[in-house]
Write a protein that holds these residues in place. Structure first.
Motif, PDB file in Angstrom:
ATOM      1  N   UNK A   5       0.834  -1.187   0.000  1.00  0.00           N
ATOM      2  CA  UNK A   5       0.000   0.000   0.000  1.00  0.00           C
ATOM      3  C   UNK A   5       0.881   1.254   0.000  1.00  0.00           C
ATOM      4  N   UNK A   6       0.504   2.245  -0.792  1.00  0.00           N
ATOM      5  CA  UNK A   6       1.270   3.493  -0.860  1.00  0.00           C
ATOM      6  C   UNK A   6       0.602   4.537   0.041  1.00  0.00           C
ATOM      7  N   UNK A   7       1.395   5.165   0.914  1.00  0.00           N
ATOM      8  CA  UNK A   7       0.869   6.226   1.785  1.00  0.00           C
ATOM      9  C   UNK A   7       1.496   7.540   1.330  1.00  0.00           C
ATOM     10  N   UNK A   8       0.684   8.461   0.848  1.00  0.00           N
ATOM     11  CA  UNK A   8       1.202   9.744   0.341  1.00  0.00           C
ATOM     12  C   UNK A   8       1.694  10.627   1.483  1.00  0.00           C
ATOM     13  N   UNK A   9       2.534  11.615   1.129  1.00  0.00           N
ATOM     14  CA  UNK A   9       3.106  12.519   2.140  1.00  0.00           C
ATOM     15  C   UNK A   9       2.015  13.235   2.929  1.00  0.00           C
ATOM     16  N   UNK A  10       0.888  13.486   2.288  1.00  0.00           N
ATOM     17  CA  UNK A  10      -0.187  14.222   2.959  1.00  0.00           C
ATOM     18  C   UNK A  10      -1.078  13.304   3.790  1.00  0.00           C
ATOM     19  N   UNK A  11      -0.887  11.988   3.649  1.00  0.00           N
ATOM     20  CA  UNK A  11      -1.750  11.031   4.351  1.00  0.00           C
ATOM     21  C   UNK A  11      -1.143  10.610   5.687  1.00  0.00           C
ATOM     22  N   UNK A  12      -1.991  10.312   6.631  1.00  0.00           N
ATOM     23  CA  UNK A  12      -1.541   9.767   7.914  1.00  0.00           C
ATOM     24  C   UNK A  12      -1.565   8.240   7.848  1.00  0.00           C
ATOM     25  N   UNK A  13      -0.707   7.609   8.640  1.00  0.00           N
ATOM     26  CA  UNK A  13      -0.840   6.153   8.793  1.00  0.00           C
ATOM     27  C   UNK A  13      -1.856   5.936   9.909  1.00  0.00           C
ATOM     28  N   UNK A  28       5.910   4.465   2.415  1.00  0.00           N
ATOM     29  CA  UNK A  28       5.549   5.804   2.862  1.00  0.00           C
ATOM     30  C   UNK A  28       6.302   6.799   1.993  1.00  0.00           C
ATOM     31  N   UNK A  29       5.588   7.699   1.354  1.00  0.00           N
ATOM     32  CA  UNK A  29       6.243   8.686   0.495  1.00  0.00           C
ATOM     33  C   UNK A  29       6.711   9.858   1.358  1.00  0.00           C
ATOM     34  N   UNK A  30       8.011  10.138   1.291  1.00  0.00           N
ATOM     35  CA  UNK A  30       8.554  11.260   2.071  1.00  0.00           C
ATOM     36  C   UNK A  30       8.916  12.395   1.117  1.00  0.00           C
ATOM     37  N   UNK A  31       9.967  13.169   1.455  1.00  0.00           N
ATOM     38  CA  UNK A  31      10.318  14.336   0.642  1.00  0.00           C
ATOM     39  C   UNK A  31      10.771  13.924  -0.759  1.00  0.00           C
ATOM     40  N   UNK A  32      10.659  14.854  -1.705  1.00  0.00           N
ATOM     41  CA  UNK A  32      11.030  14.579  -3.105  1.00  0.00           C
ATOM     42  C   UNK A  32      12.540  14.526  -3.292  1.00  0.00           C
ATOM     43  N   UNK A  33      12.982  13.623  -4.172  1.00  0.00           N
ATOM     44  CA  UNK A  33      14.391  13.626  -4.581  1.00  0.00           C
ATOM     45  C   UNK A  33      14.532  14.417  -5.884  1.00  0.00           C
ATOM     46  N   UNK A  34      15.730  14.388  -6.495  1.00  0.00           N
ATOM     47  CA  UNK A  34      15.976  15.242  -7.660  1.00  0.00           C
ATOM     48  C   UNK A  34      15.321  14.715  -8.936  1.00  0.00           C
ATOM     49  N   UNK A  38       8.977  11.262  -4.700  1.00  0.00           N
ATOM     50  CA  UNK A  38       9.319  11.116  -3.288  1.00  0.00           C
ATOM     51  C   UNK A  38      10.183   9.876  -3.003  1.00  0.00           C
ATOM     52  N   UNK A  39      11.065   9.995  -2.009  1.00  0.00           N
ATOM     53  CA  UNK A  39      11.708   8.815  -1.442  1.00  0.00           C
ATOM     54  C   UNK A  39      10.616   7.942  -0.843  1.00  0.00           C
ATOM     55  N   UNK A  40      10.767   6.628  -1.005  1.00  0.00           N
ATOM     56  CA  UNK A  40       9.758   5.705  -0.473  1.00  0.00           C
ATOM     57  C   UNK A  40      10.389   4.855   0.617  1.00  0.00           C
ATOM     58  N   UNK A  41       9.881   4.984   1.813  1.00  0.00           N
ATOM     59  CA  UNK A  41      10.381   4.173   2.936  1.00  0.00           C
ATOM     60  C   UNK A  41       9.503   2.930   3.075  1.00  0.00           C
ATOM     61  N   UNK A  42      10.123   1.731   3.114  1.00  0.00           N
ATOM     62  CA  UNK A  42       9.317   0.522   3.327  1.00  0.00           C
ATOM     63  C   UNK A  42       9.006   0.337   4.808  1.00  0.00           C
ATOM     64  N   UNK A 132       9.982  11.504   8.539  1.00  0.00           N
ATOM     65  CA  UNK A 132      10.285  10.200   9.136  1.00  0.00           C
ATOM     66  C   UNK A 132       9.819  10.141  10.598  1.00  0.00           C
ATOM     67  N   UNK A 133      10.147  11.186  11.364  1.00  0.00           N
ATOM     68  CA  UNK A 133       9.773  11.175  12.784  1.00  0.00           C
ATOM     69  C   UNK A 133       8.281  11.451  12.966  1.00  0.00           C
ATOM     70  N   UNK A 134       7.742  12.415  12.221  1.00  0.00           N
ATOM     71  CA  UNK A 134       6.352  12.807  12.480  1.00  0.00           C
ATOM     72  C   UNK A 134       5.361  11.794  11.916  1.00  0.00           C
ATOM     73  N   UNK A 135       5.671  11.215  10.756  1.00  0.00           N
ATOM     74  CA  UNK A 135       4.704  10.294  10.146  1.00  0.00           C
ATOM     75  C   UNK A 135       4.822   8.876  10.688  1.00  0.00           C
TER      76      UNK A 135
END
Ligand SMILES: [Zn+2]
Length: 341
Positions: A5-13, A28-34, A38-42, A132-135
């Protein structure tokens, strides 16, 4: 294989929205790379069938520290979500760009474990740390942050934890590591931030970077099982608390003063006497330039294994001022006999 499942930056878990008795895999989609994506954290969530704490485990906050990944994978493999109480949230790869580059730091060269909790409006690493910390981490009731030694060094299995705090002391004792170190400069670490938020957290240092060391991984896993039993998240009896651990008040690195070829003599977890020779620095003709001795009695927590060293290289990580645990501090202490080490 389950869906991811993909969780967007604006979405809460929303943990409560996940089905009980199942394993859930999220990106979890975090901040955008170049690339502008977004970086995706598993993350892997094991939702038990009954109420219980939310227990978090993070690995590879330093991208080349990999033993924690295998520890998490083995735990996922062996746990039956139908027999778990509470929720496990596991992050096998926390620093995604560091992992991709096989490096400790984030993509901008910043050590994520010195800038937690990050901030919005900061630089690249700060924004990533903020999400990472807040989400993710803010959802935890407890945190084990799994690390290893840095490049060119090796570690024992040791824990950093505040032993004056009952909850973090219990987490450390349950792990039954080789060594526990209580005092350390921890500003900006994930552990320090979590503890400030009321999430009891300890750092588990599992051996060496860039490798899977299954003996240490399995010992860590047994410590985690013991912890989950203690919090009633899995069935079984709690045992072996601090039975093999040497507890140190604090620790420090001993540095070389000369550059050259360094040979560090003691092995990990060796007891060192004050004045004992711990390393020799050779010139390129094989002559000894410097003999480095321990200035205190201690235990070898970590050591340098990269022989080609500049002046001022970290040579040996010494744990000092041993303490015997107070039996009263060990839950179920009647079963334990403490011997001063
Ligand atoms: Zn680390």
């Amino acid at each position: 294989m389950n869906d991811i499942r993909i969780i967007k930056a604006t979405e809460e878990i929303d943990i409560n929205s996940y089905e009980l008795g199942e394993v859930h895999r999220l990106q979890i989609l975090l901040s955008d790379n170049s690339m502008g994506v977004p970086w995706r954290i598993p993350i892997v969530i094991i939702r038990g069938v009954e109420d219980g704490p939310v227990f978090g485990i993070t690995a590879a906050v330093h991208g080349n520290e990999l033993n924690g990944i295998s520890t998490i994978f083995k735990l996922i493999e062996e746990l039956d979500p139908k027999k778990v109480k509470g929720t496990l949230i596991m992050v096998p790869i926390s620093n995604v760009p560091g992992y991709l580059n096989n490096q400790r730091a984030f993509i901008d060269g910043v050590d994520l474990n010195r800038i937690m909790p990050g901030k919005l409006g900061g630089n690249t690493s700060n924004i990533y740390a903020h999400y990472f910390t807040s989400k993710i981490i803010s959802k935890f009731d407890y945190l084990l942050d799994l690390h290893t030694a840095s490049h060119g060094r090796v570690n024992s299995l040791y824990i950093r934890a505040d032993l004056e705090n009952e909850e973090t002391r219990t987490l450390a004792f349950l792990q039954n590591p080789q060594i526990i170190v209580q005092k350390y400069d921890e500003s900006g670490t994930l552990r320090a931030w979590a503890n400030d938020q009321g999430i009891p957290a300890i750092t588990v240092e599992i051996g060496n970077p860039n490798a899977f060391q299954h003996t240490l991984i399995d010992e860590t896993l047994e410590g985690i099982r013991n912890t989950l039993r203690y919090y009633n998240m899995i069935e079984g009896e709690v045992h072996d608390m601090v039975t093999d651990a040497t507890i140190c008040d604090h620790s420090y690195w001993i540095y070389s003063t000369k550059g050259g070829i360094v040979d560090v003599l003691p092995k990990l977890t060796d007891r060192i006497k004050k004045g004992q020779v711990i390393a020799k620095v050779y010139d390129v003709f094989g002559q000894v330039k410097e003999v480095i001795c321990a200035n205190k009695k201690g235990i070898v927590i970590g050591k340098n294994v990269r022989p080609n060293c500049e002046a001022g290289t970290r040579i040996l990580h010494l744990g000092v001022d041993f303490m015997a645990p107070d039996p009263e501090d060990i839950p179920g202490h009647d079963d334990y006999e403490i011997t001063e080490k």
